[in-house]
Enzyme design. Structure first.
Site, PDB file in Angstrom:
ATOM      1  N   HIS A   1       0.828  -1.217   0.000  1.00  0.00           N
ATOM      2  CA  HIS A   1       0.000   0.000   0.000  1.00  0.00           C
ATOM      3  C   HIS A   1       0.855   1.257   0.000  1.00  0.00           C
ATOM      4  CE1 HIS A   1       0.282   0.891   4.408  1.00  0.00           C
ATOM      5  NE2 HIS A   1       0.230  -0.415   4.569  1.00  0.00           N
TER       6      HIS A   1
ATOM      7  N   ASP B   1       6.236   0.562   6.724  1.00  0.00           N
ATOM      8  CA  ASP B   1       4.777   0.447   6.570  1.00  0.00           C
ATOM      9  C   ASP B   1       4.258   1.563   5.665  1.00  0.00           C
ATOM     10  OD1 ASP B   1       2.170  -0.433   6.906  1.00  0.00           O
ATOM     11  OD2 ASP B   1       1.899   0.610   8.808  1.00  0.00           O
TER      12      ASP B   1
ATOM     13  N   GLU C   1      -4.913   1.919   2.518  1.00  0.00           N
ATOM     14  CA  GLU C   1      -5.010   0.757   3.405  1.00  0.00           C
ATOM     15  C   GLU C   1      -5.159   1.182   4.855  1.00  0.00           C
ATOM     16  OE1 GLU C   1      -3.479  -2.338   6.181  1.00  0.00           O
ATOM     17  OE2 GLU C   1      -2.673  -0.346   5.791  1.00  0.00           O
ATOM     18  N   GLU C   2      -4.482   2.267   5.236  1.00  0.00           N
ATOM     19  CA  GLU C   2      -4.382   2.613   6.652  1.00  0.00           C
ATOM     20  C   GLU C   2      -5.704   3.047   7.276  1.00  0.00           C
ATOM     21  OE1 GLU C   2      -2.109   1.765   8.381  1.00  0.00           O
ATOM     22  OE2 GLU C   2      -0.159   1.940   7.428  1.00  0.00           O
TER      23      GLU C   2
ATOM     24  N   ASP D   1       3.277  -6.442   3.451  1.00  0.00           N
ATOM     25  CA  ASP D   1       2.873  -5.372   4.361  1.00  0.00           C
ATOM     26  C   ASP D   1       3.235  -5.735   5.799  1.00  0.00           C
ATOM     27  OD1 ASP D   1       1.798  -3.065   5.430  1.00  0.00           O
ATOM     28  OD2 ASP D   1      -0.277  -3.756   5.329  1.00  0.00           O
TER      29      ASP D   1
ATOM     30  N   HIS E   1       3.672   2.511  12.803  1.00  0.00           N
ATOM     31  CA  HIS E   1       2.776   3.655  13.018  1.00  0.00           C
ATOM     32  C   HIS E   1       3.378   4.732  13.927  1.00  0.00           C
ATOM     33  CE1 HIS E   1      -1.134   1.161  12.017  1.00  0.00           C
ATOM     34  NE2 HIS E   1      -0.248   1.204  11.028  1.00  0.00           N
TER      35      HIS E   1
END
Length: 461
Positions: free
Chosen positions: A283, A295, A329-330, A357, A428
């Site tokens: 993504h 990520d 995606e997030e 991912d 994140h």
């Protein structure tokens, strides 16, 4: 009977050299993939540009738009048979000013600032902030047992940490993430005015981990933040000494209108079975802090590298090989959903979809979910070809968020598995930056995916 057995034995013996020859050819081809990736791989430099020049890429942001154009241009440079954009409307949430949070009115310590990040999609606090007493719980079930009388008017502090006994850290993440995703609505139903969630982290530091929440339609929307693991430990300790202390929180995120964005798709057309499609992807979006390196910048450049390696080696696949850079995606999964929707509408036949991912660390294997036991055993048998490259971990639990919507009775869903021990240290966070990625580990990942794609293309599933 004896004559029949002799015929079978003879036939098997005659076939054995052919099988051995094919296996040797496969082994040599896979070796060439890795040699090329490790000596002339381009994933690392692509990632450098994506992360260091473009940066964080939350859906709807100018950086996300820049990443779309970058990915399109990079795949066009490869000379693929087709590169195109697939329209998708994406949500646009902005964080606003830097969040401020502090433990206040404690009998034990003066005002103490702690590090927090608004959870993705959270509503804002009132302009002057929010101050309330805190109730600590170890999860949603414990919250429900407290009931409205003990929760109303308070800030709920979800403090369930990772179960450190899990070898695969993703299992620990899944065991704790419900308090982030649905905790705010569960607390809101009981009259809470805000939520503080212990970061979904495998380590102990002062970097909070953001991530998406999902407000339920039948619950009040209350402000929600993640607190660093060190901050969570401090808050928990002080609460044990003074249960009447208060927590002050101030932040001003907001939702803006949806924005037109795109999945970026490139493909090499199959020479024999062009209607059968093998997808690799990651993504393109990331959270709005850090640089979105592990990520999922790594997954994107590895997927692009699969196609580049095929072109560089002069390999002409039997089936169509497609790389997809999914958007959103997030905080919405709209890119993966749109891709599957279009594929179904056009009657496309996907035989396998591979997602990267889980970071760009040392490759360990693949999780493979097939529609038949025979297909899984076929893939499992390839382990003898992949094991020399560290790919020992082959099991049935495969898939990924973006490829999940493709699930039907024909397609194998496959998750690329790198080593998981460091991923949730930076997942994140503002720490997810280019310098945390090792060049060799990253290039090995692209080669590993290319090796599996080669085997699926040659033999099917």
């Amino acid at each position: 009977m004896l004559r029949t057995l002799k015929k079978i034995t003879l036939a098997a013996a005659l076939c054995l050299p052919l099988a051995t020859s094919a296996q040797n050819q496969d082994s040599l081809h896979i070796r060439k993939i890795y040699d090329l990736a490790l000596t002339k791989g381009q994933s690392y430099e692509k990632l450098r540009y994506l992360t260091s020049r473009i940066g964080a890429r939350l859906s709807g942001s100018p950086q996300a738009a820049a990443a779309v154009e970058w990915a399109r241009q990079e795949m066009e440079k490869m000379g693929l048979d087709r590169v195109y954009l697939q329209e998708v409307m994406v949500p646009h949430w902005v964080r606003g000013d830097k969040e401020y949070a502090a433990i206040v009115n404690s009998k034990i310590t003066p005002t103490r600032e702690v590090q927090v990040l608004a959870l993705g999609g959270s509503v804002a606090t009132p302009g002057n902030g929010l101050t309330a007493e805190v109730v600590e719980v170890n999860g949603i079930e414990e919250l429900k047992k407290l009931g409205k009388r003990r929760v109303q008017g308070k800030i709920v502090f979800f403090n369930r940490g990772f179960d450190q006994t899990h070898i695969i850290t993703g299992h620990a993440y899944r065991g704790a993430v419900d308090q982030r995703s649905s905790g705010p609505s569960e607390a809101g139903r009981l009259g809470a005015v805000g939520v503080v969630v212990r970061s979904m982290a495998s380590n102990n530091d002062d970097f909070p981990h953001t991530g998406g929440l999902r407000y339920a339609e039948d619950a009040p929307k209350i402000p929600a933040v993640a607190i660093s693991t060190k901050g969570a430990d401090v808050l928990s300790k002080l609460l044990k000494e003074d249960e009447k202390l208060q927590f002050h929180l101030r932040m001003n995120p907001q939702w803006l209108p949806d924005v037109l964005s795109y999945n970026v798709i490139g493909e090499i057309k199959g020479s024999e079975k062009p209607d059968e499609i093998i997808v690799v992807g990651g993504h393109l979006d990331s959270w709005d802090i850090g640089e979105g390196a592990h990520d999922d910048g790594t997954g994107c450049v590895q997927s692009m590298e699969v196609l580049r390696l095929m072109k560089a080696m002069g390999y002409k696949p039997k089936r169509t090989i497609r790389a997809v850079m999914y958007m959103n995606e997030e905080n919405g999964l709209r890119g993966g959903t749109k891709y599957a929707e279009v594929a179904k509408k056009q009657g496309e036949k996907h035989i396998a979809a591979i997602e990267s991912d889980a970071g760009g660390f040392t490759p360990r294997g693949f999780g493979i979910s097939t529609t038949t036991e025979a297909a899984f055993q076929k893939a499992f048998a390839w382990r003898q070809l992949l094991a020399p490259y560290g790919l020992h971990d082959i099991d049935r639990n495969g898939g990924g968020a973006d490829i999940g919507p493709l699930k039907d009775d024909r397609v194998a869903l496959i998750g690329f598995r790198p080593d998981s021990q460091r991923y949730f240290d930076i997942h994140h966070t503002a720490n997810d930056t280019f310098d945390k990625v090792n060049r060799r580990e990253l290039e090995l990942g692209g080669a590993s995916m290319a090796a599996l794609v080669y085997l699926i293309d040659k033999y099917g599933l």
